[in-house]
Design a protein around this motif. Structure first.
Motif, PDB file in Angstrom:
ATOM      1  N   ALA A 184       0.789  -1.223  -0.016  1.00 56.35           N
ATOM      2  CA  ALA A 184       0.007   0.043  -0.078  1.00 56.35           C
ATOM      3  C   ALA A 184       0.806   1.209   0.039  1.00 56.35           C
ATOM      4  O   ALA A 184       2.167   1.297   0.548  1.00 56.35           O
ATOM      5  CB  ALA A 184      -1.031  -0.012   1.135  1.00 56.35           C
ATOM      6  N   ASP A 186       0.022   4.200   1.048  1.00 55.83           N
ATOM      7  CA  ASP A 186      -0.279   4.910   2.346  1.00 55.83           C
ATOM      8  C   ASP A 186       0.593   4.154   3.631  1.00 55.83           C
ATOM      9  O   ASP A 186       0.544   3.116   3.629  1.00 55.83           O
ATOM     10  CB  ASP A 186      -1.769   4.930   2.836  1.00 55.83           C
ATOM     11  CG  ASP A 186      -2.035   5.773   4.032  1.00 55.83           C
ATOM     12  OD1 ASP A 186      -1.838   6.901   4.120  1.00 55.83           O
ATOM     13  OD2 ASP A 186      -2.202   5.073   5.275  1.00 55.83           O
ATOM     14  N   GLU A 188       0.831   4.316   6.716  1.00 58.51           N
ATOM     15  CA  GLU A 188       0.152   3.765   7.987  1.00 58.51           C
ATOM     16  C   GLU A 188      -0.881   2.373   7.587  1.00 58.51           C
ATOM     17  O   GLU A 188      -0.874   1.531   8.422  1.00 58.51           O
ATOM     18  CB  GLU A 188      -0.669   4.662   8.733  1.00 58.51           C
ATOM     19  CG  GLU A 188       0.061   5.757   9.501  1.00 58.51           C
ATOM     20  CD  GLU A 188       1.110   5.209  10.426  1.00 58.51           C
ATOM     21  OE1 GLU A 188       0.826   4.282  11.019  1.00 58.51           O
ATOM     22  OE2 GLU A 188       2.304   5.803  10.582  1.00 58.51           O
ATOM     23  N   THR A 189      -1.419   2.458   6.471  1.00 60.27           N
ATOM     24  CA  THR A 189      -2.083   1.519   6.072  1.00 60.27           C
ATOM     25  C   THR A 189      -1.132   0.229   5.746  1.00 60.27           C
ATOM     26  O   THR A 189      -1.407  -0.855   6.055  1.00 60.27           O
ATOM     27  CB  THR A 189      -2.862   1.660   4.828  1.00 60.27           C
ATOM     28  OG1 THR A 189      -3.642   2.761   5.065  1.00 60.27           O
ATOM     29  CG2 THR A 189      -3.534   0.515   4.327  1.00 60.27           C
ATOM     30  N   ARG A 190      -0.013   0.554   5.208  1.00 62.95           N
ATOM     31  CA  ARG A 190       1.003  -0.409   5.086  1.00 62.95           C
ATOM     32  C   ARG A 190       1.581  -1.201   6.303  1.00 62.95           C
ATOM     33  O   ARG A 190       1.609  -2.149   6.497  1.00 62.95           O
ATOM     34  CB  ARG A 190       2.252  -0.118   4.178  1.00 62.95           C
ATOM     35  CG  ARG A 190       3.037  -1.158   3.518  1.00 62.95           C
ATOM     36  CD  ARG A 190       4.101  -0.792   2.601  1.00 62.95           C
ATOM     37  NE  ARG A 190       3.903   0.816   2.280  1.00 62.95           N
ATOM     38  CZ  ARG A 190       5.089   1.756   2.373  1.00 62.95           C
ATOM     39  NH1 ARG A 190       6.196   1.597   2.922  1.00 62.95           N
ATOM     40  NH2 ARG A 190       4.953   3.074   2.093  1.00 62.95           N
ATOM     41  N   ARG A 191       1.524  -0.287   7.398  1.00 62.69           N
ATOM     42  CA  ARG A 191       2.048  -0.768   8.656  1.00 62.69           C
ATOM     43  C   ARG A 191       1.196  -1.396   9.293  1.00 62.69           C
ATOM     44  O   ARG A 191       1.427  -2.623  10.007  1.00 62.69           O
ATOM     45  CB  ARG A 191       2.387   0.531   9.545  1.00 62.69           C
ATOM     46  CG  ARG A 191       2.809   0.112  11.110  1.00 62.69           C
ATOM     47  CD  ARG A 191       2.941   1.385  12.034  1.00 62.69           C
ATOM     48  NE  ARG A 191       4.027   2.421  11.518  1.00 62.69           N
ATOM     49  CZ  ARG A 191       5.230   2.363  11.889  1.00 62.69           C
ATOM     50  NH1 ARG A 191       5.576   1.238  12.782  1.00 62.69           N
ATOM     51  NH2 ARG A 191       6.020   3.045  11.619  1.00 62.69           N
ATOM     52  N   GLN A 192      -0.010  -1.382   9.139  1.00 64.17           N
ATOM     53  CA  GLN A 192      -1.194  -2.018   9.671  1.00 64.17           C
ATOM     54  C   GLN A 192      -1.501  -3.452   9.248  1.00 64.17           C
ATOM     55  O   GLN A 192      -1.339  -4.395   9.783  1.00 64.17           O
ATOM     56  CB  GLN A 192      -2.480  -1.279   9.567  1.00 64.17           C
ATOM     57  CG  GLN A 192      -2.692  -0.004  10.483  1.00 64.17           C
ATOM     58  CD  GLN A 192      -3.901   0.729  10.244  1.00 64.17           C
ATOM     59  OE1 GLN A 192      -4.891   0.268   9.533  1.00 64.17           O
ATOM     60  NE2 GLN A 192      -3.955   1.874  10.668  1.00 64.17           N
ATOM     61  N   GLN A 193      -1.212  -3.293   7.737  1.00 61.67           N
ATOM     62  CA  GLN A 193      -1.190  -4.718   7.029  1.00 61.67           C
ATOM     63  C   GLN A 193      -0.119  -5.714   7.614  1.00 61.67           C
ATOM     64  O   GLN A 193      -0.142  -6.885   7.547  1.00 61.67           O
ATOM     65  CB  GLN A 193      -1.119  -4.490   5.562  1.00 61.67           C
ATOM     66  CG  GLN A 193      -2.548  -3.792   5.075  1.00 61.67           C
ATOM     67  CD  GLN A 193      -2.331  -3.374   3.516  1.00 61.67           C
ATOM     68  OE1 GLN A 193      -1.112  -3.275   3.048  1.00 61.67           O
ATOM     69  NE2 GLN A 193      -3.552  -3.037   2.959  1.00 61.67           N
ATOM     70  N   THR A 225       8.218  -3.293   3.278  1.00 60.81           N
ATOM     71  CA  THR A 225       8.036  -3.208   4.803  1.00 60.81           C
ATOM     72  C   THR A 225       9.415  -3.050   5.250  1.00 60.81           C
ATOM     73  O   THR A 225       9.262  -3.463   6.644  1.00 60.81           O
ATOM     74  CB  THR A 225       7.225  -4.659   4.996  1.00 60.81           C
ATOM     75  OG1 THR A 225       8.164  -5.538   4.361  1.00 60.81           O
ATOM     76  CG2 THR A 225       5.727  -4.862   4.563  1.00 60.81           C
TER      77      THR A 225
END
Length: 370
Positions: A184, A186, A188-193, A225
């Motif tokens: 992702a 974004d 923060e979206t990538r961090r959550q995933q 990541t």
């Protein structure tokens, strides 16, 4: 006095196009930036699928990186030729690759090789072959944490770890997880995933330790990541694209400040009508798995609109009254650098705006000597 763009090559007269150009100073910058982005260099295990050449590996070794990851026997052999101390072959070893891998271990005793396993059947075959040659193979259990490409279901990983632990010729070292499905733009979206996927790895680690195993090593992630794994003190990180960077990653992962260090150099070969130009940049020299608008961005002609792409030709709309002439040189930043590099037998090196030599893409071949 007008400053030349960083990518400009003065002596292009003898350069056969299409060409892959590498800028070593920028490669060194990217290596230094990577090392500065993590708590200790020993936690880096770069993937060489992007560069596939000995020279950038030597630059990484000179910078203190000693661990590497690769996907083919040829890449592993290239690393051994560069005298890399520690090499993980991160790909299922099946069929004839089993004997090739064992031969690699015997041919290059100064390099410590390891590999992945994700299935009891292939693990048993590897064990039997290694035992027959009096070899002991360090292995990492490959976990499927959402990529759905290789790897075992994390719920079955402890059983496979134990299976390998009782084999005569296998030594389980830890866990491997690749999360290429997480990309992702974004942050923060990538961090959550990433967090949701990485929790699966942590749970396997906890279960192994509860069963009495020593704390397993963890090798995880790629470039998207990398910032998150870099914050995990017990994880070895495996970015690959950082070494050259590309347009896709430049646009999507803006928090990572790596510099483009590899470009495609092309020439205008035809002017089919008043608005179109044709370049010598076909499928054979540039990765074409993405849509036409996501293949290349020309640094000195950013407004070109790509129209068609075939084996030897790339056609673009340059607009009315454009300035392009036959023979004009264009500098393109590939959208996906890894498969683009693999299309070139060698890369031209450029320093201080001059062609200075070449780097052979030696591991683009499926076989070097073994």
């Amino acid at each position: 006095m007008q400053t030349k763009p960083w990518y400009w090559i003065d002596n292009t007269e003898s350069l056969n196009t299409p060409a892959l150009a590498i800028y070593p100073d920028r490669v060194k910058h990217n290596i230094d930036l990577l090392i500065g982005s993590i708590s200790e260099v020993a936690r880096l295990r770069p993937h060489v699928k992007t560069c596939k050449a000995i020279e950038p590996v030597l630059l990484m070794l000179e910078s203190g990186i000693t661990k590497f990851k690769c996907a083919t026997i040829a890449e592993a052999e290239m690393l051994a030729m560069a005298k890399a101390p520690d090499v993980l072959l991160a790909y299922p070893i099946v069929g004839a690759s089993v004997d090739r891998f064992l031969e690699l271990i015997k041919t290059f005793p100064e390099t410590a090789f390891s590999c992945l396993v994700d299935d009891p059947t292939s693990a048993q075959i590897l064990n039997d072959a290694a035992f027959g040659q009096n070899l002991k193979i360090p292995v990492y259990i490959d976990l499927n944490i959402g990529m759905n490409r290789t790897g075992i279901n994390p719920n079955k990983a402890v059983d496979l770890y134990n299976f390998c632990a009782i084999k005569e010729a296998l030594t389980p070292m830890g866990l491997h997880a690749y999360d290429g499905h997480i990309h992702a733009a974004d942050f923060e979206t990538r961090r959550q995933q990433w967090h949701a996927s990485f929790m699966q790895v942590k749970l396997v680690k906890q279960e192994l330790m509860a069963k009495g195993f020593a704390s397993p090593k963890i090798i995880a992630g790629g470039t998207p990541t990398f910032p998150f794994y870099a914050e995990e003190p017990d994880v070895e990180c495996s970015p690959g694209t950082f070494i050259y960077w590309d347009e896709g990653y430049r646009q999507h992962f803006t928090e990572q400040l790596f510099l483009p260090a590899a470009l495609l150099v092309a020439r205008v070969v035809s002017l089919p009508d008043q608005t179109k130009i044709c370049m010598d940049l076909g499928h054979k020299s540039m990765a074409s798995e993405s849509s036409l608008d996501k293949r290349v961005r020309f640094l000195n002609a950013p407004d070109l609109k790509l129209i068609s792409h075939s084996e030897e030709h790339l056609v673009a709309n340059a607009g009315e009254n454009h300035h392009f002439k036959i023979g004009d040189v264009l500098y393109g930043l590939p959208w996906h650098i890894c498969p683009t590099v693999a299309l070139h037998q060698s890369a031209t090196t450029v320093e201080n705006h001059q062609i200075t030599g070449s780097w052979e893409t030696i591991a683009r071949n499926r076989k070097i000597t073994l």
